[in-house]
Write a protein that holds these residues in place. Structure first.
Motif, PDB file in Angstrom:
ATOM      1  N   SER A   1       0.819  -1.218   0.000  1.00 33.11           N
ATOM      2  CA  SER A   1       0.000   0.000   0.000  1.00 33.11           C
ATOM      3  C   SER A   1       0.851   1.266   0.000  1.00 33.11           C
ATOM      4  CB  SER A   1      -0.929   0.010   1.222  1.00 33.11           C
ATOM      5  OG  SER A   1      -0.200   0.075   2.428  1.00 33.11           O
ATOM      6  N   MET A   2       2.101   1.161   0.453  1.00 36.38           N
ATOM      7  CA  MET A   2       2.977   2.327   0.487  1.00 36.38           C
ATOM      8  C   MET A   2       3.597   2.636  -0.884  1.00 36.38           C
ATOM      9  SD  MET A   2       3.325   3.796   3.559  1.00 36.38           S
ATOM     10  CE  MET A   2       5.011   4.340   3.863  1.00 36.38           C
ATOM     11  N   GLU A   3       3.370   1.765  -1.847  1.00 33.03           N
ATOM     12  CA  GLU A   3       3.937   1.977  -3.175  1.00 33.03           C
ATOM     13  C   GLU A   3       2.989   2.750  -4.085  1.00 33.03           C
ATOM     14  OE1 GLU A   3       6.821   1.753  -6.207  1.00 33.03           O
ATOM     15  OE2 GLU A   3       6.894   1.623  -4.023  1.00 33.03           O
ATOM     16  N   CYS A   4       1.811   3.107  -3.572  1.00 35.06           N
ATOM     17  CA  CYS A   4       0.817   3.815  -4.383  1.00 35.06           C
ATOM     18  C   CYS A   4       0.663   5.253  -3.907  1.00 35.06           C
ATOM     19  CB  CYS A   4      -0.530   3.102  -4.308  1.00 35.06           C
ATOM     20  SG  CYS A   4      -0.495   1.476  -5.076  1.00 35.06           S
ATOM     21  N   GLY A   5       0.217   6.114  -4.816  1.00 36.79           N
ATOM     22  CA  GLY A   5       0.031   7.516  -4.480  1.00 36.79           C
ATOM     23  C   GLY A   5       1.315   8.304  -4.677  1.00 36.79           C
ATOM     24  N   GLN A   6       1.214   9.599  -4.428  1.00 41.94           N
ATOM     25  CA  GLN A   6       2.345  10.499  -4.633  1.00 41.94           C
ATOM     26  C   GLN A   6       2.491  11.408  -3.416  1.00 41.94           C
ATOM     27  OE1 GLN A   6       1.094  12.672  -8.082  1.00 41.94           O
ATOM     28  NE2 GLN A   6       1.452  10.992  -9.500  1.00 41.94           N
TER      29      GLN A   6
ATOM     30  N   TYR B   1       7.449   4.751   9.910  1.00 40.38           N
ATOM     31  CA  TYR B   1       7.002   5.551   8.763  1.00 40.38           C
ATOM     32  C   TYR B   1       5.967   4.712   8.010  1.00 40.38           C
ATOM     33  CZ  TYR B   1      11.299   8.091   9.862  1.00 40.38           C
ATOM     34  OH  TYR B   1      12.296   8.785  10.509  1.00 40.38           O
ATOM     35  N   THR B   2       4.706   5.141   8.025  1.00 40.26           N
ATOM     36  CA  THR B   2       3.648   4.267   7.539  1.00 40.26           C
ATOM     37  C   THR B   2       2.417   5.044   7.116  1.00 40.26           C
ATOM     38  OG1 THR B   2       2.259   2.355   8.147  1.00 40.26           O
ATOM     39  CG2 THR B   2       2.734   3.967   9.870  1.00 40.26           C
ATOM     40  N   ASP B   3       1.485   4.346   6.450  1.00 36.12           N
ATOM     41  CA  ASP B   3       0.167   4.908   6.166  1.00 36.12           C
ATOM     42  C   ASP B   3      -0.863   4.453   7.199  1.00 36.12           C
ATOM     43  OD1 ASP B   3      -0.155   2.253   5.476  1.00 36.12           O
ATOM     44  OD2 ASP B   3      -0.568   2.615   3.353  1.00 36.12           O
ATOM     45  N   SER B   4      -0.418   3.638   8.165  1.00 35.95           N
ATOM     46  CA  SER B   4      -1.267   3.123   9.261  1.00 35.95           C
ATOM     47  C   SER B   4      -2.423   2.252   8.769  1.00 35.95           C
ATOM     48  CB  SER B   4      -1.816   4.265  10.135  1.00 35.95           C
ATOM     49  OG  SER B   4      -0.793   4.846  10.911  1.00 35.95           O
ATOM     50  N   GLU B   5      -2.333   1.757   7.520  1.00 39.60           N
ATOM     51  CA  GLU B   5      -3.362   0.849   7.006  1.00 39.60           C
ATOM     52  C   GLU B   5      -2.986  -0.588   7.368  1.00 39.60           C
ATOM     53  OE1 GLU B   5      -6.034   1.986   6.013  1.00 39.60           O
ATOM     54  OE2 GLU B   5      -5.832   3.762   4.743  1.00 39.60           O
ATOM     55  N   THR B   6      -2.703  -0.809   8.650  1.00 41.67           N
ATOM     56  CA  THR B   6      -2.251  -2.112   9.128  1.00 41.67           C
ATOM     57  C   THR B   6      -3.433  -3.071   9.271  1.00 41.67           C
ATOM     58  OG1 THR B   6      -0.855  -3.181  10.802  1.00 41.67           O
ATOM     59  CG2 THR B   6      -2.392  -1.460  11.575  1.00 41.67           C
ATOM     60  N   TRP B   7      -3.204  -4.336   8.935  1.00 38.09           N
ATOM     61  CA  TRP B   7      -4.304  -5.305   8.972  1.00 38.09           C
ATOM     62  C   TRP B   7      -3.841  -6.752   9.133  1.00 38.09           C
ATOM     63  CZ3 TRP B   7      -4.099  -9.147   5.254  1.00 38.09           C
ATOM     64  CH2 TRP B   7      -3.236  -8.917   4.168  1.00 38.09           C
ATOM     65  N   ALA B   8      -2.569  -7.023   8.872  1.00 38.41           N
ATOM     66  CA  ALA B   8      -2.135  -8.392   8.646  1.00 38.41           C
ATOM     67  C   ALA B   8      -1.624  -9.118   9.893  1.00 38.41           C
ATOM     68  CB  ALA B   8      -1.049  -8.417   7.570  1.00 38.41           C
ATOM     69  N   GLY B   9      -1.496  -8.474  11.020  1.00 35.54           N
ATOM     70  CA  GLY B   9      -0.849  -9.105  12.161  1.00 35.54           C
ATOM     71  C   GLY B   9      -1.813  -9.750  13.147  1.00 35.54           C
TER      72      GLY B   9
ATOM     73  N   LEU C   1       6.930   5.413  20.914  1.00 36.71           N
ATOM     74  CA  LEU C   1       6.588   5.158  19.519  1.00 36.71           C
ATOM     75  C   LEU C   1       6.241   6.480  18.842  1.00 36.71           C
ATOM     76  CD1 LEU C   1       5.779   3.357  17.071  1.00 36.71           C
ATOM     77  CD2 LEU C   1       3.485   3.208  18.088  1.00 36.71           C
ATOM     78  N   ILE C   2       6.928   6.771  17.747  1.00 37.96           N
ATOM     79  CA  ILE C   2       6.600   7.932  16.914  1.00 37.96           C
ATOM     80  C   ILE C   2       6.080   7.412  15.579  1.00 37.96           C
ATOM     81  CG2 ILE C   2       7.474   9.968  15.721  1.00 37.96           C
ATOM     82  CD1 ILE C   2       9.599  10.228  17.883  1.00 37.96           C
ATOM     83  N   VAL C   3       4.885   7.831  15.242  1.00 36.43           N
ATOM     84  CA  VAL C   3       4.274   7.425  13.971  1.00 36.43           C
ATOM     85  C   VAL C   3       4.387   8.586  12.992  1.00 36.43           C
ATOM     86  CG1 VAL C   3       2.188   6.592  12.833  1.00 36.43           C
ATOM     87  CG2 VAL C   3       2.666   5.928  15.200  1.00 36.43           C
ATOM     88  N   VAL C   4       5.096   8.364  11.900  1.00 36.60           N
ATOM     89  CA  VAL C   4       5.258   9.383  10.863  1.00 36.60           C
ATOM     90  C   VAL C   4       4.241   9.085   9.764  1.00 36.60           C
ATOM     91  CG1 VAL C   4       6.863  10.528   9.300  1.00 36.60           C
ATOM     92  CG2 VAL C   4       7.706   9.523  11.429  1.00 36.60           C
ATOM     93  N   GLY C   5       3.172   9.882   9.717  1.00 35.59           N
ATOM     94  CA  GLY C   5       2.109   9.656   8.752  1.00 35.59           C
ATOM     95  C   GLY C   5       2.537  10.084   7.361  1.00 35.59           C
ATOM     96  N   MET C   6       2.587   9.143   6.431  1.00 38.86           N
ATOM     97  CA  MET C   6       3.089   9.424   5.082  1.00 38.86           C
ATOM     98  C   MET C   6       1.991   9.683   4.059  1.00 38.86           C
ATOM     99  SD  MET C   6       6.301   9.499   5.613  1.00 38.86           S
ATOM    100  CE  MET C   6       6.833   9.728   3.931  1.00 38.86           C
ATOM    101  N   VAL C   7       0.725   9.547   4.457  1.00 42.83           N
ATOM    102  CA  VAL C   7      -0.391   9.902   3.579  1.00 42.83           C
ATOM    103  C   VAL C   7      -1.410  10.675   4.408  1.00 42.83           C
ATOM    104  CG1 VAL C   7      -0.076   7.885   2.080  1.00 42.83           C
ATOM    105  CG2 VAL C   7      -1.677   7.761   3.980  1.00 42.83           C
ATOM    106  N   SER C   8      -2.286  11.407   3.729  1.00 43.69           N
ATOM    107  CA  SER C   8      -3.222  12.284   4.442  1.00 43.69           C
ATOM    108  C   SER C   8      -4.555  11.595   4.711  1.00 43.69           C
ATOM    109  CB  SER C   8      -3.447  13.579   3.651  1.00 43.69           C
ATOM    110  OG  SER C   8      -3.945  13.294   2.354  1.00 43.69           O
ATOM    111  N   ASN C   9      -4.500  10.351   5.218  1.00 38.36           N
ATOM    112  CA  ASN C   9      -5.732   9.689   5.639  1.00 38.36           C
ATOM    113  C   ASN C   9      -6.016   9.999   7.113  1.00 38.36           C
ATOM    114  OD1 ASN C   9      -3.951   8.103   7.109  1.00 38.36           O
ATOM    115  ND2 ASN C   9      -4.157   6.296   5.803  1.00 38.36           N
TER     116      ASN C   9
END
Length: 540
Positions: A368-373, A471-479, A500-508
């Motif tokens: 999911s991190m490979e999509c978008g700009q 560094y993530t989009d926080s679209e976690t689901w698999a664990g 824990l520091i979460v660096v949001g890489m998309v504007s969701n």
């Protein structure tokens, strides 16, 4: 029956919410926390919504962000305007368009005080003609051309020094179907001086009369019918910008050589490929030395508000040796220029305080991190951009490790061996050039998203970590366990009050950080203020 097999707060599959929490379903089918509207406002202002994400279309993502902006306006319109102006003025965002759009919303949706504040803030957010035209285009979607808007546009012109305004009129003649003539005819500004009146008359009626401060307008007019030699002379004498030069001369090295000494830094970075392709910037040339010198000035970079994303985009394109459309417009990169761009990337973030903490920089390299700009930059995905941003912290921290994490499609581990399933040590460092780092990260296999992997890996390998930076989009689901539960387990078993520091890489709207845990922090990816905020948090 073991009841905790189905219901407990210590270990919960990510496709279920942790009992007793306010977690919501994210776009991937997992559960995470929703960030507040004010955090989402920051994410939108800095990251934008161009290209959407893997899970959300550009249209839906833009609507979600616009709705968050609207709710901020309803909660506190004045605070919203102040935040927009603050982020825009400080240069914390790579593009100004989201700020202009949000300001237009304030001018349309806000109450009387908010609309007044938004229009008063217009010169702070719309600093150049292009910004003004963008705002005019956006604001029509939310309101009509009432007296307040007309006065705000008129003030934008009247409050500028006539020399500066003449430069704007020459350099930014039209954008988005708007021109200065359109703006002046709609706003009817009353000129504050004779020179300003003459400038307005030239803009609206194409009738020019000389006056002090309008020399650049006269030079622009002369350039339209001048010879090459005359154009070069006009550039050197009046500092004509590229936009004022007839198109047929923009392939001539002499023209670019005349412009380079006074060319704005951002324009120089944007045109490095052009100047190299036409033979001006070459190895050992005076032009290449000047470029390197300008890129090496931290004062110039800060003054120009040159955002790291723009440097990274320029580096990515320049190092490739060809444009996005292929090889037909190719050039040979000059190595000292490549190195100078690399160094300028770190400089653009400003000073970052080292903490001497033990830090894991964990990059979400899932599909999911490979999509978008990032900020609308073609080819700059959250996946590779996160690696570049991680190096800003790595460059100042003596105790750090960089890892990539991605779960297999089934959610039960990685597709390659070594360490905890799904974890890949990434051999990158600030000593490498950014283009090399990007290639390294791009080669890491992709799978599903499991943001618990960094904490689980550190616990399994008995690695002492003071702060996990994910560094993530926080679209976690698999664990099979949520990231916050994995962190709590790490804290208990390692006896370390890890943060824990979460660096949001998309504007969701999502984050893996528990808002009730004081040891967790959300920051926005590629906010130029983020690395120093992270350092402050680690030192608390």
């Amino acid at each position: 029956m073991k009841w905790t097999k189905h219901y407990q707060t210590a270990r919960t599959p990510q496709n279920q919410p942790i009992p007793g929490t306010s977690q919501k379903a994210n776009n991937a089918g997992g559960y995470a926390w929703e960030v507040g509207d004010w955090i989402q406002l920051d994410r939108f202002l800095i990251l934008g919504s161009e290209g959407g994400t893997y899970h959300v279309s550009e249209q839906k993502l833009t609507i979600e962000n616009a709705e968050a902006v609207r709710r901020c306006i309803e909660q506190d319109g004045i605070r919203t305007v102040k935040r927009i102006a603050e982020i825009s003025e400080s240069g914390r965002a790579p593009r100004n368009d989201p700020a202009l759009f949000a300001l237009a919303m304030c001018a349309g949706f806000g109450d009387q005080q908010t609309r007044k504040a938004a229009l008063e803030a217009l010169p702070r957010v719309a600093r150049i003609g292009t910004h003004l035209f963008h705002f005019m285009d956006y604001v029509q979607g939310f309101r009509g051309w009432g007296r307040g808007l007309r006065r705000a546009i008129a003030d934008w012109y009247n409050q500028k020094d006539v020399k500066a305004l003449a430069y704007q009129a020459v350099k930014y003649r039209q954008r988005d179907g708007w021109t200065h003539r359109d703006a002046l005819r709609l706003s009817h500004p009353k000129a504050q001086s004779d020179a300003q009146q003459k400038l307005y008359r030239w803009i609206t009626q194409d009738e020019f009369a000389p006056a002090e401060g309008l020399e650049i307008v006269d030079a622009f007019r002369q350039a339209q019918t001048a010879s090459l030699k005359e154009v070069v002379g006009l550039i050197e004498k009046y500092r004509l910008p590229r936009e004022a030069i007839p198109t047929e001369f923009l392939t001539r090295p002499e023209v670019w050589e005349a412009m380079l000494p006074h060319m704005p830094l951002e324009a120089m970075v944007r045109n490095l490929a052009n100047m190299t392709r036409i033979g001006l910037v070459t190895p050992m040339s005076e032009a290449s030395r000047l470029v390197v010198r300008k890129l090496g000035s931290s004062e110039a970079i800060q003054k120009a508000r040159l955002h790291p994303i723009k440097v990274l985009a320029a580096l990515k394109t320049y190092q490739a040796g060809h444009g996005m459309r292929g090889q037909e417009r190719s050039w040979t990169p000059v190595q000292p220029v490549v190195d100078a761009l690399d160094a300028a990337f770190y400089t653009a973030f400003g000073a970052v305080t080292p903490t001497d903490k033990r830090i894991m920089l964990a990059l979400d390299v899932s599909g999911s991190m490979e999509c978008g700009q990032i900020a609308g930059v073609p080819g700059l995905t959250p996946r590779v951009a996160s690696a570049a941003m991680a190096l800003v912290t790595a460059a100042v921290e003596s105790q750090h490790m960089v890892t990539g994490f991605s779960a297999a499609n089934g959610g039960y581990g990685g597709q390659w061996g070594g360490g905890d399933p799904g974890m890949t040590p990434i051999k990158i460092s600030p000593r490498q050039r950014l283009d090399d780092v990007i290639r390294t990260v791009a080669a890491v296999p992709m799978g599903g998203t499991d943001c618990s992997l960094p904490m689980r890996y550190a616990l399994k390998e008995n690695i002492p970590i003071d702060t996990f930076v994910v560094y993530t989009d926080s679209e976690t689901w698999a664990g099979r366990i949520h990231p916050t539960q994995a962190l709590q387990q790490y804290r208990r078993e390692m006896g370390i009050a890890a943060k824990l520091i979460v660096v949001g890489m998309v504007s969701n709207r999502f984050s893996i950080a528990d808002p009730k845990d004081a040891g967790m922090l959300d920051v926005v990816g590629f906010d130029t203020a983020a690395p120093e905020v992270m350092s402050d948090f680690m030192l608390q």
